[in-house]
Design a protein around this motif. Structure first.
Motif, PDB file in Angstrom:
ATOM      1  N   HIS A  37       7.251   9.465  -1.187  1.00  0.00           N
ATOM      2  CA  HIS A  37       7.401  10.747  -0.384  1.00  0.00           C
ATOM      3  C   HIS A  37       7.074  10.604   1.020  1.00  0.00           C
ATOM      4  O   HIS A  37       8.072  10.739   1.806  1.00  0.00           O
ATOM      5  N   ASN A  38       5.890  10.335   1.199  1.00  0.00           N
ATOM      6  CA  ASN A  38       5.540  10.449   2.529  1.00  0.00           C
ATOM      7  C   ASN A  38       4.918   9.114   3.267  1.00  0.00           C
ATOM      8  O   ASN A  38       3.847   8.970   3.754  1.00  0.00           O
ATOM      9  N   SER A  39       5.689   7.996   3.119  1.00  0.00           N
ATOM     10  CA  SER A  39       5.436   7.041   3.707  1.00  0.00           C
ATOM     11  C   SER A  39       6.270   6.313   4.772  1.00  0.00           C
ATOM     12  O   SER A  39       7.305   6.834   5.233  1.00  0.00           O
ATOM     13  N   VAL A  40       5.642   5.037   5.419  1.00  0.00           N
ATOM     14  CA  VAL A  40       6.557   4.542   6.622  1.00  0.00           C
ATOM     15  C   VAL A  40       7.856   4.276   6.254  1.00  0.00           C
ATOM     16  O   VAL A  40       8.839   4.510   7.012  1.00  0.00           O
ATOM     17  N   TYR A  41       7.936   3.597   4.907  1.00  0.00           N
ATOM     18  CA  TYR A  41       9.383   3.279   4.638  1.00  0.00           C
ATOM     19  C   TYR A  41      10.215   4.580   4.384  1.00  0.00           C
ATOM     20  O   TYR A  41      11.597   4.287   5.013  1.00  0.00           O
ATOM     21  N   GLN A  42       9.748   5.422   3.868  1.00  0.00           N
ATOM     22  CA  GLN A  42      10.567   6.673   3.534  1.00  0.00           C
ATOM     23  C   GLN A  42      11.011   7.191   5.075  1.00  0.00           C
ATOM     24  O   GLN A  42      12.051   7.933   5.369  1.00  0.00           O
ATOM     25  N   ALA A  83       0.881  -1.139   0.074  1.00  0.00           N
ATOM     26  CA  ALA A  83       0.162  -0.076  -0.015  1.00  0.00           C
ATOM     27  C   ALA A  83       0.801   1.290  -0.025  1.00  0.00           C
ATOM     28  O   ALA A  83       1.970   1.227   0.525  1.00  0.00           O
ATOM     29  N   SER A  84       0.353   2.316  -0.624  1.00  0.00           N
ATOM     30  CA  SER A  84       1.196   3.519  -0.661  1.00  0.00           C
ATOM     31  C   SER A  84       1.641   4.207   0.560  1.00  0.00           C
ATOM     32  O   SER A  84       2.667   4.560   0.865  1.00  0.00           O
ATOM     33  N   VAL A  85       0.789   3.866   1.742  1.00  0.00           N
ATOM     34  CA  VAL A  85       1.056   4.428   3.001  1.00  0.00           C
ATOM     35  C   VAL A  85       2.502   3.741   3.493  1.00  0.00           C
ATOM     36  O   VAL A  85       3.307   4.192   4.447  1.00  0.00           O
TER      37      VAL A  85
END
Length: 442
Positions: free
Chosen positions: A114-119, A107-109
């Motif tokens: 840009h604004n994800s958990v991974y980033q 999922a994008s979240v």
């Protein structure tokens, strides 16, 4: 009776559950191992639950999983999830710099650019890998490919199940049609849209009773059917629809068996479109990270140069290259021995460590890193399955902490009953905490 239940609950939540986590955390810290975090989200009624699972490599037992935490939070934004992950790591005492990968669904979240958990996790550990779940990649690829078909089969399956599941009289009518055409009564299966591979058994069930379903919907007439169901089962499109169902039934079996089937040349209408989806999003070249790291599996003959290049691709900073060269030379004869034939990567490394006369410090660091990286989010999904079993309707008054304690005990303890009993008897601190009703502390 109530007092006994209260004591048992306190024993689970305050003693056994923390102890089950601590045993895994201690091993990781004592051996300075890399570990990965896997997580996901699921609802229990109105409660949003998040498990956090550790994955690491045990030098005697192989790949291990441990449920670090299980919490509820209504906030599903990337910042809230990241803060929870980092907070739980800090509370456990694990070094965030040793986190090798973060795995969850795509999922994008979780994996947005840009604004994800991974980033956000990369701000704390810049070398953390995005361990995209292969099951979800396959899920997305097949859905993307099937969207090229003239009939939206997924929606047809959902509508057929919905049509009968809400009405006992409709189910009884379908049973009569089954008896008339001498087809065994079929129990239609529910397809879950977030689990694309659940579509195959649903399709097969519909194909098994295609004739009675066709007769049933045609008996209703076009005015009583939804446009989608009439397009599928009506007189004009029935044969074409059945061909699509048969085609997808065959292809989905291939996809579910092996991801390599995406390259099969004999199924170009679906596979080329699925392959296009995957190749646009993931690098399969010889110079890609995944291609290089595959050499570390030791399942095929690998030169030291190839092995060294793979180690460098992992950005492992605490590897002594001279020491690694010496260790690799020592184990080459073991790797080529007949007892290694047919062994998968994990077994090969475990045998190396058990047979080597020296510690193999650098090879241990390499194995700890590569086996900490998961290829799917399956273990977290298993936690949700266990949650469903533990948090049944008749136990709906359980709170999240009680469920967490049960899950941690079930997931983190993998010993036989007799071994577990002996372990508990020899742990004086744990027994003392149990007697006094205190929380277990190391």
């Amino acid at each position: 009776m109530t007092c006994g239940k209260t004591k048992a609950k306190a024993l689970c939540e305050n003693v056994l559950a923390p102890y089950s986590v601590q045993t895994h955390v201690d091993y990781i810290k004592e051996n300075e191992l890399h570990y990965s975090l896997t997580s996901d989200a699921s609802n229990k009624g109105t409660i949003k639950c998040f498990p956090i699972v550790l994955r690491y490599f045990h030098f005697e037992e192989g790949v291990k999983h441990a449920l670090l935490d299980f919490y509820s939070d209504s906030n599903e934004k990337s910042e809230a999830i990241t803060n929870q992950l980092l907070s739980k790591l800090e509370m456990s005492g694990l070094d965030v710099k040793k986190m090798s990968a973060y795995a969850t669904d795509n999922a994008s979240v979780n994996y947005g650019k840009h604004n994800s958990v991974y980033q956000k996790l990369k701000l704390a550990q810049k070398d953390v890998l995005a361990a995209n779940c292969l099951a979800h990649i396959l899920h997305n690829a097949t859905r993307y490919a099937a969207s090229n078909l003239d009939i939206d089969i997924e929606n047809v399956v959902l509508k057929v199940y919905s049509h009968f599941s809400i009405s006992a009289s409709r189910t009884a009518q379908l049973k009569e049609f089954c008896e008339f055409v001498e087809v065994e009564e079929c129990n239609l299966l529910r397809h879950v849209v977030t689990r694309w591979l659940s579509l195959l058994p649903s399709i097969d069930k519909i194909l098994n009773c295609w004739r009675p379903l066709t007769s049933y919907f045609q008996s209703l007439g076009e005015e009583e059917c939804s446009k989608m169901l009439w397009k599928c089962f009506g007189e004009d499109g029935n044969e074409v629809s059945e061909m699509y169902f048969l085609f997808l039934s065959h292809i989905l079996k291939v996809f579910s068996d092996c991801i390599e089937a995406l390259e099969a040349k004999s199924f170009t209408p679906l596979c080329l479109r699925a392959k296009k989806y995957v190749s646009e999003r993931y690098d399969f070249s010889e110079n890609s990270f995944h291609s290089k790291v595959s050499k570390l599996g030791l399942t095929t003959a690998v030169s030291y140069g190839e092995y060294s290049d793979a180690v460098q691709a992992c950005s492992l900073k605490d590897i002594d290259t001279d020491g690694l060269y010496e260790e690799y030379g020592m184990v080459e004869s073991i790797l080529s021995s007949s007892e290694m034939e047919g062994c998968h990567s994990e077994e090969r490394y475990l045998k190396l460590f058990s047979k080597a006369e020296v510690p193999l410090v650098n090879l241990r660091k390499v194995s700890a890193y590569i086996f900490s990286i998961p290829c799917s989010n399956a273990h977290t999904e298993r936690v949700f399955s266990m949650m469903t079993s533990a948090w049944r309707n008749e136990r709906n008054r359980l709170d999240v902490d009680s469920v967490k304690a049960e899950l941690q005990i079930c997931v983190n303890f993998t010993f036989e009953c007799t071994d577990m009993y002996q372990r508990l008897l020899t742990n004086k601190k744990l027994l003392e905490a149990a007697r006094k009703g205190q929380k277990y502390r190391k």
